[in-house]
Design a protein around this motif. Structure first.
Motif, PDB file in Angstrom:
ATOM      1  N   GLY A  72      25.428 -53.283 -13.905  1.00  0.00           N
ATOM      2  CA  GLY A  72      24.471 -52.490 -14.674  1.00  0.00           C
ATOM      3  C   GLY A  72      23.171 -52.296 -13.941  1.00  0.00           C
ATOM      4  O   GLY A  72      22.560 -51.214 -13.999  1.00  0.00           O
ATOM      5  N   LEU A  73      22.707 -53.336 -13.228  1.00  0.00           N
ATOM      6  CA  LEU A  73      21.461 -53.229 -12.476  1.00  0.00           C
ATOM      7  C   LEU A  73      21.590 -52.236 -11.326  1.00  0.00           C
ATOM      8  O   LEU A  73      20.673 -51.436 -11.074  1.00  0.00           O
ATOM      9  CB  LEU A  73      21.073 -54.608 -11.947  1.00  0.00           C
ATOM     10  CG  LEU A  73      19.753 -54.686 -11.185  1.00  0.00           C
ATOM     11  CD1 LEU A  73      18.584 -54.334 -12.108  1.00  0.00           C
ATOM     12  CD2 LEU A  73      19.571 -56.080 -10.583  1.00  0.00           C
ATOM     13  N   LEU A  74      22.716 -52.262 -10.627  1.00  0.00           N
ATOM     14  CA  LEU A  74      22.918 -51.311  -9.533  1.00  0.00           C
ATOM     15  C   LEU A  74      22.979 -49.878 -10.050  1.00  0.00           C
ATOM     16  O   LEU A  74      22.466 -48.953  -9.404  1.00  0.00           O
ATOM     17  CB  LEU A  74      24.210 -51.664  -8.781  1.00  0.00           C
ATOM     18  CG  LEU A  74      24.174 -52.956  -7.960  1.00  0.00           C
ATOM     19  CD1 LEU A  74      25.539 -53.261  -7.386  1.00  0.00           C
ATOM     20  CD2 LEU A  74      23.138 -52.847  -6.854  1.00  0.00           C
ATOM     21  N   LYS A  75      23.579 -49.683 -11.220  1.00  0.00           N
ATOM     22  CA  LYS A  75      23.604 -48.331 -11.786  1.00  0.00           C
ATOM     23  C   LYS A  75      22.214 -47.892 -12.216  1.00  0.00           C
ATOM     24  O   LYS A  75      21.810 -46.737 -12.014  1.00  0.00           O
ATOM     25  CB  LYS A  75      24.558 -48.282 -12.983  1.00  0.00           C
ATOM     26  CG  LYS A  75      24.653 -46.892 -13.634  1.00  0.00           C
ATOM     27  CD  LYS A  75      25.636 -46.894 -14.783  1.00  0.00           C
ATOM     28  CE  LYS A  75      25.693 -45.510 -15.448  1.00  0.00           C
ATOM     29  NZ  LYS A  75      26.203 -44.472 -14.537  1.00  0.00           N
ATOM     30  N   ALA A  76      21.454 -48.805 -12.802  1.00  0.00           N
ATOM     31  CA  ALA A  76      20.126 -48.448 -13.291  1.00  0.00           C
ATOM     32  C   ALA A  76      19.150 -48.187 -12.152  1.00  0.00           C
ATOM     33  O   ALA A  76      18.325 -47.265 -12.227  1.00  0.00           O
ATOM     34  CB  ALA A  76      19.593 -49.561 -14.200  1.00  0.00           C
ATOM     35  N   VAL A  92      21.616 -51.840 -18.257  1.00  0.00           N
ATOM     36  CA  VAL A  92      21.581 -53.255 -17.861  1.00  0.00           C
ATOM     37  C   VAL A  92      21.925 -54.152 -19.045  1.00  0.00           C
ATOM     38  O   VAL A  92      22.751 -55.072 -18.935  1.00  0.00           O
ATOM     39  CB  VAL A  92      20.200 -53.619 -17.285  1.00  0.00           C
ATOM     40  CG1 VAL A  92      20.139 -55.110 -16.953  1.00  0.00           C
ATOM     41  CG2 VAL A  92      19.894 -52.790 -16.039  1.00  0.00           C
ATOM     42  N   TYR A  93      21.308 -53.888 -20.206  1.00  0.00           N
ATOM     43  CA  TYR A  93      21.592 -54.712 -21.392  1.00  0.00           C
ATOM     44  C   TYR A  93      23.060 -54.621 -21.794  1.00  0.00           C
ATOM     45  O   TYR A  93      23.679 -55.633 -22.159  1.00  0.00           O
ATOM     46  CB  TYR A  93      20.707 -54.270 -22.560  1.00  0.00           C
ATOM     47  CG  TYR A  93      19.233 -54.512 -22.352  1.00  0.00           C
ATOM     48  CD1 TYR A  93      18.783 -55.506 -21.488  1.00  0.00           C
ATOM     49  CD2 TYR A  93      18.273 -53.744 -23.011  1.00  0.00           C
ATOM     50  CE1 TYR A  93      17.443 -55.726 -21.289  1.00  0.00           C
ATOM     51  CE2 TYR A  93      16.919 -53.951 -22.823  1.00  0.00           C
ATOM     52  CZ  TYR A  93      16.501 -54.942 -21.950  1.00  0.00           C
ATOM     53  OH  TYR A  93      15.164 -55.156 -21.748  1.00  0.00           O
ATOM     54  N   ALA A  94      23.603 -53.408 -21.749  1.00  0.00           N
ATOM     55  CA  ALA A  94      25.002 -53.226 -22.156  1.00  0.00           C
ATOM     56  C   ALA A  94      25.946 -53.994 -21.237  1.00  0.00           C
ATOM     57  O   ALA A  94      26.889 -54.652 -21.706  1.00  0.00           O
ATOM     58  CB  ALA A  94      25.353 -51.740 -22.152  1.00  0.00           C
ATOM     59  N   MET A  95      25.688 -53.953 -19.931  1.00  0.00           N
ATOM     60  CA  MET A  95      26.577 -54.655 -19.013  1.00  0.00           C
ATOM     61  C   MET A  95      26.383 -56.168 -19.089  1.00  0.00           C
ATOM     62  O   MET A  95      27.334 -56.924 -18.846  1.00  0.00           O
ATOM     63  CB  MET A  95      26.346 -54.148 -17.595  1.00  0.00           C
ATOM     64  CG  MET A  95      26.864 -52.746 -17.350  1.00  0.00           C
ATOM     65  SD  MET A  95      28.634 -52.562 -17.693  1.00  0.00           S
ATOM     66  CE  MET A  95      29.338 -53.638 -16.449  1.00  0.00           C
ATOM     67  N   LEU A  96      25.194 -56.617 -19.416  1.00  0.00           N
ATOM     68  CA  LEU A  96      24.995 -58.049 -19.628  1.00  0.00           C
ATOM     69  C   LEU A  96      25.830 -58.546 -20.809  1.00  0.00           C
ATOM     70  O   LEU A  96      26.529 -59.569 -20.719  1.00  0.00           O
ATOM     71  CB  LEU A  96      23.515 -58.351 -19.865  1.00  0.00           C
ATOM     72  CG  LEU A  96      22.592 -58.351 -18.644  1.00  0.00           C
ATOM     73  CD1 LEU A  96      21.133 -58.449 -19.081  1.00  0.00           C
ATOM     74  CD2 LEU A  96      22.933 -59.504 -17.707  1.00  0.00           C
ATOM     75  N   ILE A  97      25.754 -57.819 -21.936  1.00  0.00           N
ATOM     76  CA  ILE A  97      26.528 -58.221 -23.119  1.00  0.00           C
ATOM     77  C   ILE A  97      28.017 -58.054 -22.863  1.00  0.00           C
ATOM     78  O   ILE A  97      28.831 -58.906 -23.243  1.00  0.00           O
ATOM     79  CB  ILE A  97      26.076 -57.405 -24.341  1.00  0.00           C
ATOM     80  CG1 ILE A  97      24.586 -57.635 -24.617  1.00  0.00           C
ATOM     81  CG2 ILE A  97      26.900 -57.783 -25.569  1.00  0.00           C
ATOM     82  CD1 ILE A  97      24.031 -56.773 -25.729  1.00  0.00           C
TER      83      ILE A  97
END
Length: 444
Positions: free
Chosen positions: A207-211, A320-325
């Motif tokens: 998610g971080l790499l996408k963001a 990022v939040y979505a991929m963390l969860i």
């Protein structure tokens, strides 16, 4: 001339004036229906409910399962030896072939039911219900993984890195489970939290790499699957990391009893505390998506990220939040494997293909929490009953995998399912005619 005989001129003030004769009402709105057409009454409540059922996605999912079972029955019949023998003289005695087909198909599906739900051949109810507990045990990681994939779907992201997130979570939880001495209860809790954090960080990296860079999550998660697999494989072959002391096999030591999930129904059943966690995760995801402001922002980004950005939503943060969860939920699937199902030590194959099966579960459940919960139990039944089919009727276990694949195929092709069952197309359902609004302007 008397008043009775005097002809009236323009309309008196006490008379109702027509629109064409009153300058103050030069423009009026009137509703009219087309010439020669009758007014259509509004549809009844039952008709509206029926239209919603036959055009809804839930019915498509159910019919996809039915079609897959029908195709599976055809394959079972074709692979049965008795059917093949009786088909040689089909035109002489067709009844024998039909009887053989019925016996093969019904026997296979009865064995599937007895291996997944209830075995009527057992002496007691406690023994007969054991297949259902096996189904729930198989369904536990599927539900957790499906929730992770489904939540990412709702945000418009395709998380196919379930295998890597499960491996990292299983490694962290397993390392804590066999490498530390902690009190009962606390040990299991720490191992569980460690596994969830491991899966969350591995998913959050995508998610971080996408963001930050715009990297596509499909490519990133595929690559992270390979990174996680070879990283865990290396640790399993390295003494002092995950490899069991004094062993040359790439396998961890057994998990300590203080960290293992406790049994829900006693030692005679395999159902463990992980199923309760899967139920709790389902409720949590439902609350996030349906009742929280974060879920509203997730759904807004999933529907239209550009519109969400205009509305003031920080779209990169939502990724990022979505991929963390999502990673934490898939991590729960890995933790359930290590602390609940495979407690004697695990290898690099601990994921058992669940990371990819979770995609199927999420698709069948239409990315809704309770739909995923039901789909996870269905696929758990296929896994539990497939072995019973193979043992009792000699049906190849691959047929169960074919049925699962066909379910996904039919779900991905709703027009095909609607055509086979002659269901109405939701885009062509008749609508209540809207009255035509006209404007009359006084002719000058």
């Amino acid at each position: 001339m008397s008043d009775a005989q005097t002809p009236k001129g323009p309309a008196e003030p006490d008379e109702p004036a027509t629109p064409s004769a009153d300058p103050a009402a030069a423009q009026t709105l009137t509703s009219a229906t087309p010439a020669g057409s009758a007014e259509v009454p509004p549809p009844s409540r039952w008709h509206t409910m029926w239209q919603q059922i036959v055009t809804g996605n839930a019915l498509i999912s159910v019919l996809s399962v039915v079609l897959a079972l029908i195709v599976g029955a055809i394959m079972i019949a074709f692979t049965d030896e008795n059917v093949q023998k009786t088909s040689v003289y089909f035109f002489a005695r067709p009844g024998d072939t039909f009887v053989a087909i019925w016996e093969s198909v019904s026997g296979a599906y009865v064995a599937l039911f007895q291996g997944a739900i209830y075995n009527f051949r057992r002496d007691s109810f406690a023994d007969g219900i054991k297949p259902l507990t096996e189904t729930l045990t198989f369904a536990t990681p599927l539900i957790a993984g499906g929730l992770g994939v489904g939540l990412a779907f709702r945000v418009g992201m395709f998380n196919i890195g379930g295998r890597g997130q499960m491996l990292i979570a299983a490694s962290v939880a397993g390392w804590i489970a066999f490498g530390f001495d902690l009190p009962v209860g606390l040990h299991m809790f720490v191992a569980l939290i460690g596994g969830l954090l491991g899966g969350a960080l591995w998913g959050g990296l995508a998610g971080l790499l996408k963001a930050r860079t715009g990297a596509h999550e499909v490519i990133v998660t595929i690559m992270l699957n390979y990174v996680a697999f070879y990283l865990v494989s290396w640790m399993l072959r390295t003494p002092g990391l995950l490899q069991a002391p004094g062993s040359s096999n790439p396998k961890t030591p057994a998990m300590k009893d203080t960290a293992v999930f406790f049994d829900l129904l006693g030692p005679q059943y395999n159902l463990h505390f992980g199923f309760i966690l899967a139920v709790a995760a389902t409720i949590l995801v439902w609350w996030i998506l349906s009742r929280s402001s974060l879920g509203f922002r997730f759904r807004a980004v999933g529907e239209n990220p550009n519109a969400a950005r205009v509305a003031g939503i920080n779209v990169p943060s939502m990724y990022v939040y979505a991929m963390l969860i999502s990673g934490a939920l898939l991590g729960l699937a890995g933790v359930s494997q290590v602390l609940g199902t495979v407690t004697t030590g695990f290898t690099a194959g601990i994921d058992a293909g669940i990371g990819f099966d979770a995609i199927t579960v999420a698709l069948l459940g239409r990315s809704t929490p309770w739909g995923i919960f039901a789909a996870g139990i269905l696929f758990g039944a296929f896994k539990a009953g497939g072995f019973s089919m193979q043992a009792a009727e000699g049906v190849p276990i691959d047929i169960v995998l074919v049925v699962q694949s066909l379910i996904v195929l039919f779900i991905a092709a709703p027009p095909l399912v609607r055509t086979i069952f002659r269901l109405p197309d939701p885009s062509k359902t008749p609508k209540r005619p809207t009255p035509i609004v006209t404007k009359e302007v006084e002719a000058k």
